[in-house]
Design a protein around this motif. Structure first.
Motif, PDB file in Angstrom:
ATOM      1  N   ASP A  69       0.828  -1.209   0.000  1.00 28.08           N
ATOM      2  CA  ASP A  69       0.000   0.000   0.000  1.00 28.08           C
ATOM      3  C   ASP A  69       0.866   1.264   0.000  1.00 28.08           C
ATOM      4  N   GLU A  70       1.931   1.245   0.773  1.00 26.63           N
ATOM      5  CA  GLU A  70       2.839   2.398   0.802  1.00 26.63           C
ATOM      6  C   GLU A  70       3.519   2.576  -0.555  1.00 26.63           C
ATOM      7  N   LEU A  71       3.875   1.458  -1.176  1.00 27.24           N
ATOM      8  CA  LEU A  71       4.527   1.511  -2.478  1.00 27.24           C
ATOM      9  C   LEU A  71       3.597   2.113  -3.532  1.00 27.24           C
ATOM     10  N   LEU A  72       2.346   1.741  -3.474  1.00 32.41           N
ATOM     11  CA  LEU A  72       1.363   2.296  -4.401  1.00 32.41           C
ATOM     12  C   LEU A  72       1.243   3.805  -4.220  1.00 32.41           C
ATOM     13  N   GLU A  73       1.189   4.245  -2.993  1.00 27.12           N
ATOM     14  CA  GLU A  73       1.064   5.672  -2.720  1.00 27.12           C
ATOM     15  C   GLU A  73       2.301   6.434  -3.209  1.00 27.12           C
ATOM     16  N   ILE A  74       3.495   5.852  -3.052  1.00 27.85           N
ATOM     17  CA  ILE A  74       4.723   6.499  -3.544  1.00 27.85           C
ATOM     18  C   ILE A  74       4.673   6.628  -5.066  1.00 27.85           C
TER      19      ILE A  74
END
Length: 287
Positions: A69-74
């Motif tokens: 999820d964090e990777l998607l947001e980045i």
């Protein structure tokens, strides 16, 4: 316009981005990467790339410094900050810089990985003139290491292969091992005979392409037969059509192999149709 990149938790102007000279990707090619396409400002096949990234890290006993999820947001934030409508997001995770240079790597639980992401703006990516003209390829010996299923940063030989192709007046190269085609320098390779797509089966010998999986699924839905098996360059030269797939090229027709034209030397109808289907369906599912 200054490009914004992401390095270890920070969004930075690209000229301020730095990593340690002791980073193991720099010293040992000890890192993995993914490239996700952007169309209409949205990410194509992000879930597939994230899943393959997780597998690559696991195969190398490396951990990710961020969640999916964090990777998607980045990814989304970099696309937003850099105003990317059509282009690419490059992601690289390395084992980090645990200390002085050493072949033996430390416990992954005690080593902080390095994570880097940047965008590349490529207007016209979907409407590529190359897709209308088709690619010319040469064949070269496959001299890479044996774990090609792990998407590592060990890209020297593929880079050399592209330079061999350029020197020969071609666009790219297909690699051959034990008499059979493995894959292209940065793509999966296919031939078409009649209504049948033929491509090498998944194994440690080739990268498990995210675009490959989608295209083969779309081909089956379009009532095309798919055979996953080995084939030689000689068989490829006798094919009706050929093409490659990758995250940045999507579906790209091949019109010549080692100087031998396929069909009438122009992109075949089936490869062109598969490209249309892939772009249409991928845009619908983009996030």
């Amino acid at each position: 316009m200054t490009r914004t990149v992401y390095v270890n938790g920070e969004y930075l102007p690209e000229h301020e981005a730095k990593i340690s000279i002791f980073d193991r990707a720099f010293l040992m090619a000890d890192g993995v990467y993914e490239v996700t396409s952007v169309l209409d400002g949205k990410l194509i096949d992000f879930a597939g790339h994230a899943k393959r990234l997780e597998r690559s890290l696991s195969e190398l006993d490396m951990r990710s410094p961020v969640t999916t999820d964090e990777l998607l947001e980045i990814h989304r934030e970099l696309v937003r900050q850099n105003g990317i409508e059509e282009g690419l997001v490059y992601l690289q995770i390395t084992r980090g810089a645990p200390g002085d240079r050493d072949f033996v790597f430390p416990d992954p639980e005690t080593t902080e990985p390095t994570i880097v992401l940047f965008t590349q703006n490529k207007p016209g990516l979907a409407d590529s003139p190359a897709a209308k003209k088709g690619m010319k390829i040469i064949s070269i010996e496959d001299q890479r290491w044996g774990r090609r299923d792990i998407k590592t940063t060990q890209l020297l030989y593929p880079s050399m292969g592209k330079m061999m192709a350029k020197k020969a007046g071609a666009d790219d190269a297909w690699m051959v091992e034990d008499g059979f085609v493995t894959e292209g320098t940065s793509n999966n390779a296919y031939i078409i005979k009649g209504n049948t797509i033929i491509t090498r089966a998944l194994s440690n010998d080739i990268l498990h392409g995210i675009t490959r999986a989608a295209v083969l699924r779309f081909a089956a839905e379009a009532q095309m037969k798919v055979e996953e098996r080995n084939y030689s360059i000689d068989e490829a030269k006798e094919a009706d059509e050929a093409f490659i797939t990758s995250a940045s090229a999507f579906v790209m027709p091949v019109v010549e192999i080692d100087g031998v034209a396929l069909g009438d030397g122009t992109p075949g109808a089936r490869a062109a149709r598969l490209r249309e289907i892939y772009l249409e369906e991928s845009r619908k599912a983009a996030i």
